[in-house]
Design an enzyme around this catalytic site. Structure first.
Site, PDB file in Angstrom:
ATOM      1  N   THR A 126       0.634  -1.084   0.245  1.00 38.59           N
ATOM      2  CA  THR A 126      -0.066   0.038  -0.475  1.00 38.59           C
ATOM      3  C   THR A 126       1.012   1.034   0.213  1.00 38.59           C
ATOM      4  OG1 THR A 126      -1.834  -1.365   0.658  1.00 38.59           O
ATOM      5  CG2 THR A 126      -1.439   1.101   1.641  1.00 38.59           C
ATOM      6  N   THR A 158      -3.758   1.584  -3.055  1.00 35.43           N
ATOM      7  CA  THR A 158      -3.482   0.581  -2.898  1.00 35.43           C
ATOM      8  C   THR A 158      -3.266  -0.960  -4.020  1.00 35.43           C
ATOM      9  OG1 THR A 158      -2.480  -1.632  -1.086  1.00 35.43           O
ATOM     10  CG2 THR A 158      -4.839  -0.729  -1.281  1.00 35.43           C
ATOM     11  N   ASN A 180      -3.916  -4.188  -2.684  1.00 32.40           N
ATOM     12  CA  ASN A 180      -3.321  -4.622  -1.122  1.00 32.40           C
ATOM     13  C   ASN A 180      -1.902  -5.442  -1.258  1.00 32.40           C
ATOM     14  OD1 ASN A 180      -4.291  -6.016   0.618  1.00 32.40           O
ATOM     15  ND2 ASN A 180      -4.986  -7.858   0.056  1.00 32.40           N
ATOM     16  N   GLU A 187      -7.258  -6.861  -3.671  1.00 31.82           N
ATOM     17  CA  GLU A 187      -7.855  -6.996  -2.644  1.00 31.82           C
ATOM     18  C   GLU A 187      -8.710  -7.782  -2.245  1.00 31.82           C
ATOM     19  OE1 GLU A 187      -6.681  -3.977  -0.397  1.00 31.82           O
ATOM     20  OE2 GLU A 187      -6.845  -3.668  -2.481  1.00 31.82           O
ATOM     21  N   ASP A 234      -8.866  -8.997   1.803  1.00 31.72           N
ATOM     22  CA  ASP A 234      -9.647  -8.209   2.751  1.00 31.72           C
ATOM     23  C   ASP A 234     -10.781  -8.712   3.424  1.00 31.72           C
ATOM     24  OD1 ASP A 234      -7.032  -6.634   3.275  1.00 31.72           O
ATOM     25  OD2 ASP A 234      -7.920  -5.201   2.399  1.00 31.72           O
ATOM     26  N   GLY A 268      -1.099  -2.360   6.236  1.00 36.18           N
ATOM     27  CA  GLY A 268      -1.535  -3.261   6.305  1.00 36.18           C
ATOM     28  C   GLY A 268      -2.851  -3.321   7.706  1.00 36.18           C
TER      29      GLY A 268
HETATM   30  N1  GLY Z   1      -5.231  -3.529   1.667  1.00 33.82           N
HETATM   31  C1  GLY Z   1      -4.676  -2.605   2.519  1.00 33.82           C
HETATM   32  C2  GLY Z   1      -6.332  -2.023   3.656  1.00 33.82           C
HETATM   33  O1  GLY Z   1      -6.898  -1.810   2.645  1.00 33.82           O
HETATM   34  O2  GLY Z   1      -5.980  -2.413   4.453  1.00 33.82           O
END
Ligand code: GLY
Length: 583
Positions: free
Chosen positions: A378, A396, A398, A417, A420, A471
């Site tokens: 990110t 990001t 991810n 992503e 997540d 993260g």
């Molecule tokens: N991909 C990390 C976040 O969005 O928190």
């Protein structure tokens, strides 16, 4: 309060008095960079330069942010992107605030159990590698909305530097090369990604070599000329859908055609006279920063001191309670009712403080929700222009280099992503987050994020622009940069560089960076019942990017009073290719 607890508190007080001041602890960090008319702080030096040039040419902070984001998509492929998504928090000089959500959405064909096998077990890495991991990207539409609504320059002007850098290439510094080398093994698995980022002998480009991305230059050129439709309805979408079908993915043309950016009111809260403006759901970031700050506000952090066992314990307990709420209760606001009034209520924070036993570790297993592994990917950038327009962007793919795939001919790295989301309640994701039903997968739903692009004001004026990758640690990294400035008196460079701690409810331990805790402090915390995980051999945590207005530190700003001027930026030294630049 028992005798033992009183003794511990007394020993904290004694330690705080003796504590080495942050100034001597971090004297070696680079001084903040000063600007009079504008400041740009990003994780890649060429993107910073582009942002400053846009400001110099009369663009505002939003123009600079759009140009920086497109440039990072070329020069910082580990996280910069047009194949991913993110958030922009804005505060314009006239006081207007906004939050643009251009994060990825689950494809229309997504299902709650798409990453589980016949036995209901998670298929390892299915939500991380290849096309099944990809959410519908939002960056191009997000940047265009920002530009149209708040910018002042035309799209072609803002995209020209990125197109030139992709077409003509750029010479890699040691930092740029080390980032590419870090992704080489993964990128080698996708022939199209390997063709772009690796040399013909399969090794990554090194320092001093030139990375050219002609396919990406062509796609960026089409977007520049025709707008987002060139991405969402043109060659890029067609090629990504074709590659996705061939690669067992589920993306369709309808996913691209139906993608919409959302605008939300930012989450706002007050902490010791500072007004925090940050990310609302589908990010947990702003909510959890505010919940933690509300809990911490009653503790004398400044006199206890940075890194004192009492401070670390209070921070860890506040984080424990806030993360259990995050993981259980929050999700995409179009799909779940997020209990924000309660989570942001100072009375709720007081209730939580009642449950915290001073000098004693709580137990995550005992917390009943009312409602890992780490990566530095990110990227965050902070921009302030001379008029006082502030922009804070975190976006990001991810994981590093996202899903590790590029659709042939596009040059676009695609995100992963989808990881997540909660693939299975109770099972940790990439970031070790153990999440619940509120974040379950559904078609066109956005996965819960931790990204926390934040702007802070004092007395109605911009005070700080801050955010970070990292993260699940994005939240605590951003939070700690704020505490470091407001409570511990660090200048903005010390604040983003200082070693950090992190607790996220599960696993039930305090993670800490090298040198964050002294051996004595570790012993004290262990005697309170904490399990600690860190030391000198752990991974590098997220790279914060911060700006402070009117002085290098709070003391300097307060001393100057009404005469306080200038803006001071700092990129975290953990960002090996980053820079802060003012003019
Ligand atoms: N991909 C990390 C976040 O969005 O928190």
């Amino acid at each position: 309060m028992g005798l033992y607890t009183r003794q511990l508190i007394a020993s904290f007080a004694a330690l705080s008095v003796l504590a080495v001041s942050p100034a001597s602890l971090f004297a070696a960090v680079p001084a903040p960079v000063e600007g009079k008319n504008g400041m740009v702080v990003t994780a890649q030096h060429l993107a910073t330069d582009v942002g400053v040039e846009v400001l110099k040419a009369g663009g505002n902070a939003v123009d600079a942010a759009v140009a920086v984001a497109y440039t990072l998509a070329v020069t910082y492929p580990t996280a910069g992107n047009i194949g991913g998504g993110g958030f922009m928090t804005l505060r314009m000089a006239d006081g207007r605030t906004d939050f643009l959500d251009f994060r990825e959405k689950a494809p229309l064909a997504a299902t709650k159990t798409m990453y589980l096998d016949d036995k209901g077990e998670i298929v390892p890495r299915a939500s991380l590698d290849g096309y099944l991991a990809v959410g519908t990207p939002g960056t191009v539409k997000g940047l265009e909305l920002a530009r149209e609504k708040y910018g002042s320059k035309d799209r072609a002007t803002l995209m020209a530097p990125a197109i030139a850098l992709a077409r003509d290439g750029f010479t890699l510094t040691q930092g740029d090369a080390s980032i590419l080398a870090g992704g080489a093994k993964r990128l080698a698995k996708d022939p199209e990604a390997a063709k772009i980022f690796l040399k013909s002998d399969g090794t990554p480009y090194g320092e001093g070599e030139v990375l050219k991305q002609p396919d990406l230059a062509r796609v960026l050129g089409e977007i520049s000329a025709k707008g987002p439709d060139a991405f969402y309805k043109g060659f890029a979408a067609d090629s990504i859908v074709k590659a996705s079908e061939a690669g067992k993915g589920i993306l369709t043309k309808a996913d691209f055609e139906q993608y919409k950016v959302r605008e939300f009111k930012p989450v706002e809260c007050d902490y010791r006279g500072y007004h925090i403006i940050s990310s609302p759901p589908p990010s947990s970031g702003g909510v959890i920063i505010c919940e933690i700050l509300n809990i911490l506000e009653a503790y004398p952090l400044a006199s206890q001191g940075y890194g004192a066992a009492s401070t670390v314990s209070q921070m860890a307990e506040a984080m424990r309670y806030a993360y259990v709420d995050r993981n259980a209760a929050l999700g995409d606001p179009d799909f779940v009712k997020n209990p924000l009034p309660k989570m942001l209520d100072k009375a709720y924070a007081a209730e939580i403080r009642q449950k915290i036993d001073p000098g004693k570790a709580g137990k995550s297993a005992d917390l009943k929700p009312f409602g890992g592994k780490e990566s530095t990917e990110t990227t965050h950038f902070s921009i302030l222009d001379g008029k006082g327009n502030a922009v804070s962007v975190t976006y990001t793919l991810n994981g590093s280099f996202g899903a590790g795939v590029v659709a042939p001919g596009t040059g676009i790295l695609l995100n992963n992503e989808m990881d997540d989301f909660t693939s299975k309640p109770g099972v940790p994701n990439l970031y070790g987050l153990v999440q619940g039903e509120a974040n379950a997968i559904a078609p066109q739903k956005t996965p819960l994020s931790s990204m926390s692009p934040t702007i802070i004001t004092r007395d109605g004026k911009p005070f700080m622009v801050i955010g970070s990758p990292g993260g699940s640690r994005i939240i605590t990294i951003t939070l700690e940069a704020i505490l470091n400035v407001v409570d511990f008196g660090m200048d903005i460079s010390m604040a983003v560089n200082a070693p950090r701690i992190h607790h996220q409810w599960q696993p039930d331990k305090i993670f800490y960076e090298p040198y964050a805790l002294s051996p004595d402090t570790i012993k004290l915390l262990q005697s309170m019942g904490y399990t600690l995980d860190g030391g000198n051999d752990g991974p590098v945590w997220g790279q914060a990017a911060g700006i402070l207005v009117g002085g290098k530190s709070l003391a300097e700003i307060d001393k100057a009073g009404a005469k306080a001027t200038g803006m001071f930026g700092a990129i975290d030294a953990r960002a090996v290719a980053g820079s802060a630049k003012g003019y």
